[in-house]
Design an enzyme around this catalytic site. Sequence first.
Site, PDB file in Angstrom:
ATOM      1  N   ARG A   1       0.835  -1.206   0.000  1.00 26.43           N
ATOM      2  CA  ARG A   1       0.000   0.000   0.000  1.00 26.43           C
ATOM      3  C   ARG A   1       0.867   1.252   0.000  1.00 26.43           C
ATOM      4  NH1 ARG A   1      -3.421  -3.135   3.338  1.00 26.43           N
ATOM      5  NH2 ARG A   1      -2.461  -2.338   5.244  1.00 26.43           N
TER       6      ARG A   1
ATOM      7  N   SER B   1      -0.522 -19.048   4.685  1.00 27.81           N
ATOM      8  CA  SER B   1      -1.343 -18.615   5.814  1.00 27.81           C
ATOM      9  C   SER B   1      -2.457 -19.625   6.041  1.00 27.81           C
ATOM     10  CB  SER B   1      -1.936 -17.229   5.543  1.00 27.81           C
ATOM     11  OG  SER B   1      -2.515 -16.711   6.729  1.00 27.81           O
TER      12      SER B   1
ATOM     13  N   CYS C   1      -6.301 -19.761  14.592  1.00 28.02           N
ATOM     14  CA  CYS C   1      -7.343 -19.602  15.610  1.00 28.02           C
ATOM     15  C   CYS C   1      -8.424 -20.683  15.495  1.00 28.02           C
ATOM     16  CB  CYS C   1      -7.985 -18.225  15.492  1.00 28.02           C
ATOM     17  SG  CYS C   1      -6.779 -16.882  15.532  1.00 28.02           S
TER      18      CYS C   1
HETATM   19  C1  LIG Z   1      -4.940 -22.457  19.242  1.00 25.84           C
HETATM   20  C2  LIG Z   1      -4.806 -20.970  18.924  1.00 25.84           C
HETATM   21  C3  LIG Z   1      -5.955 -20.165  18.934  1.00 25.84           C
HETATM   22  C4  LIG Z   1      -5.839 -18.793  18.667  1.00 25.84           C
HETATM   23  N1  LIG Z   1      -6.977 -18.051  18.666  1.00 25.84           N
HETATM   24  C5  LIG Z   1      -6.911 -16.730  18.397  1.00 25.84           C
HETATM   25  C6  LIG Z   1      -8.095 -15.939  18.347  1.00 25.84           C
HETATM   26  O1  LIG Z   1      -9.229 -16.430  18.574  1.00 25.84           O
HETATM   27  N2  LIG Z   1      -7.977 -14.605  18.072  1.00 25.84           N
HETATM   28  C7  LIG Z   1      -6.744 -14.026  17.838  1.00 25.84           C
HETATM   29  O2  LIG Z   1      -6.687 -12.823  17.578  1.00 25.84           O
HETATM   30  N3  LIG Z   1      -5.609 -14.776  17.850  1.00 25.84           N
HETATM   31  C8  LIG Z   1      -5.661 -16.102  18.134  1.00 25.84           C
HETATM   32  N4  LIG Z   1      -4.527 -16.832  18.142  1.00 25.84           N
HETATM   33  C9  LIG Z   1      -3.251 -16.174  17.940  1.00 25.84           C
HETATM   34  C10 LIG Z   1      -2.977 -15.932  16.468  1.00 25.84           C
HETATM   35  O3  LIG Z   1      -3.170 -17.111  15.710  1.00 25.84           O
HETATM   36  C11 LIG Z   1      -1.516 -15.505  16.396  1.00 25.84           C
HETATM   37  O4  LIG Z   1      -1.409 -14.263  17.084  1.00 25.84           O
HETATM   38  C12 LIG Z   1      -1.042 -15.303  14.961  1.00 25.84           C
HETATM   39  O5  LIG Z   1      -1.080 -16.523  14.249  1.00 25.84           O
HETATM   40  C13 LIG Z   1       0.379 -14.816  15.019  1.00 25.84           C
HETATM   41  O6  LIG Z   1       0.808 -14.667  13.705  1.00 25.84           O
HETATM   42  P1  LIG Z   1       2.307 -14.342  13.373  1.00 25.84           P
HETATM   43  O7  LIG Z   1       2.372 -14.093  11.903  1.00 25.84           O
HETATM   44  O8  LIG Z   1       2.779 -13.269  14.305  1.00 25.84           O
HETATM   45  O9  LIG Z   1       3.122 -15.644  13.821  1.00 25.84           O
HETATM   46  P2  LIG Z   1       2.978 -17.164  13.335  1.00 25.84           P
HETATM   47  O10 LIG Z   1       1.530 -17.561  13.128  1.00 25.84           O
HETATM   48  O11 LIG Z   1       3.769 -17.922  14.338  1.00 25.84           O
HETATM   49  O12 LIG Z   1       3.700 -17.186  11.916  1.00 25.84           O
HETATM   50  C14 LIG Z   1       5.107 -17.142  11.792  1.00 25.84           C
HETATM   51  C15 LIG Z   1       5.473 -17.880  10.525  1.00 25.84           C
HETATM   52  O13 LIG Z   1       6.864 -17.736  10.321  1.00 25.84           O
HETATM   53  C16 LIG Z   1       7.358 -18.927   9.771  1.00 25.84           C
HETATM   54  N5  LIG Z   1       8.779 -18.951  10.032  1.00 25.84           N
HETATM   55  C17 LIG Z   1       9.393 -18.943  11.233  1.00 25.84           C
HETATM   56  N6  LIG Z   1      10.720 -18.968  11.081  1.00 25.84           N
HETATM   57  C18 LIG Z   1      10.956 -18.980   9.756  1.00 25.84           C
HETATM   58  C19 LIG Z   1      12.149 -18.998   8.975  1.00 25.84           C
HETATM   59  N7  LIG Z   1      13.369 -18.997   9.517  1.00 25.84           N
HETATM   60  N8  LIG Z   1      12.018 -19.018   7.618  1.00 25.84           N
HETATM   61  C20 LIG Z   1      10.804 -19.004   7.049  1.00 25.84           C
HETATM   62  N9  LIG Z   1       9.634 -18.981   7.735  1.00 25.84           N
HETATM   63  C21 LIG Z   1       9.716 -18.967   9.074  1.00 25.84           C
HETATM   64  C22 LIG Z   1       6.600 -20.034  10.465  1.00 25.84           C
HETATM   65  O14 LIG Z   1       6.575 -21.203   9.679  1.00 25.84           O
HETATM   66  C23 LIG Z   1       5.206 -19.401  10.591  1.00 25.84           C
HETATM   67  O15 LIG Z   1       4.363 -19.786   9.516  1.00 25.84           O
HETATM   68  C24 LIG Z   1      -4.594 -18.219  18.384  1.00 25.84           C
HETATM   69  C25 LIG Z   1      -3.456 -19.040  18.355  1.00 25.84           C
HETATM   70  C26 LIG Z   1      -3.546 -20.397  18.618  1.00 25.84           C
HETATM   71  C27 LIG Z   1      -2.290 -21.261  18.589  1.00 25.84           C
END
Ligand SMILES: Cc1cc2nc3c(=O)[nH]c(=O)nc-3n(C[C@H](O)[C@H](O)[C@H](O)COP(=O)(O)OP(=O)(O)OC[C@H]3O[C@@H](n4cnc5c(N)ncnc54)[C@H](O)[C@@H]3O)c2cc1C
Length: 51
Positions: free
Chosen positions: A21, A38, A42
């Site tokens: 954007r 992705s 959740c």
């Molecule tokens: C059971 C559960 C229920 C949840 N429920 C909710 C909800 O109801 N509402 C809400 O708001 N949130 C919820 N969450 C939290 C939400 O899912 C997370 O806050 C969100 O997924 C975080 O996203 P992220 O991109 O920060 O990290 P992540 O989802 O951890 O993504 C990080 C990505 O980086 C990749 N990665 C890491 N290291 C490397 C590397 N060296 N090279 C390449 N790729 C790499 C990983 O493979 C991963 O795909 C829930 C989480 C869980 C586990």
Amino acid sequence: MKLVIIGAVAAGTSAAAKARRNSETAEIIIYEKDPDISFSVCGMPYYLGEQ
Ligand SMILES: Cc1cc2nc3c(=O)[nH]c(=O)nc-3n(C[C@H](O)[C@H](O)[C@H](O)COP(=O)(O)OP(=O)(O)OC[C@H]3O[C@@H](n4cnc5c(N)ncnc54)[C@H](O)[C@@H]3O)c2cc1C
């Protein structure tokens, strides 16, 4: 501008979308180690609970 993002899902794709954007010409690359860029983390409890 060249932007390299490590990790997709919520934060990585949000950062990439915001960067696009801000700049239509930026080169944006996301590296994700998993096969899916992705998925609904959740929704995992519902999937495991077979709901
Ligand atoms: C059971 C559960 C229920 C949840 N429920 C909710 C909800 O109801 N509402 C809400 O708001 N949130 C919820 N969450 C939290 C939400 O899912 C997370 O806050 C969100 O997924 C975080 O996203 P992220 O991109 O920060 O990290 P992540 O989802 O951890 O993504 C990080 C990505 O980086 C990749 N990665 C890491 N290291 C490397 C590397 N060296 N090279 C390449 N790729 C790499 C990983 O493979 C991963 O795909 C829930 C989480 C869980 C586990």
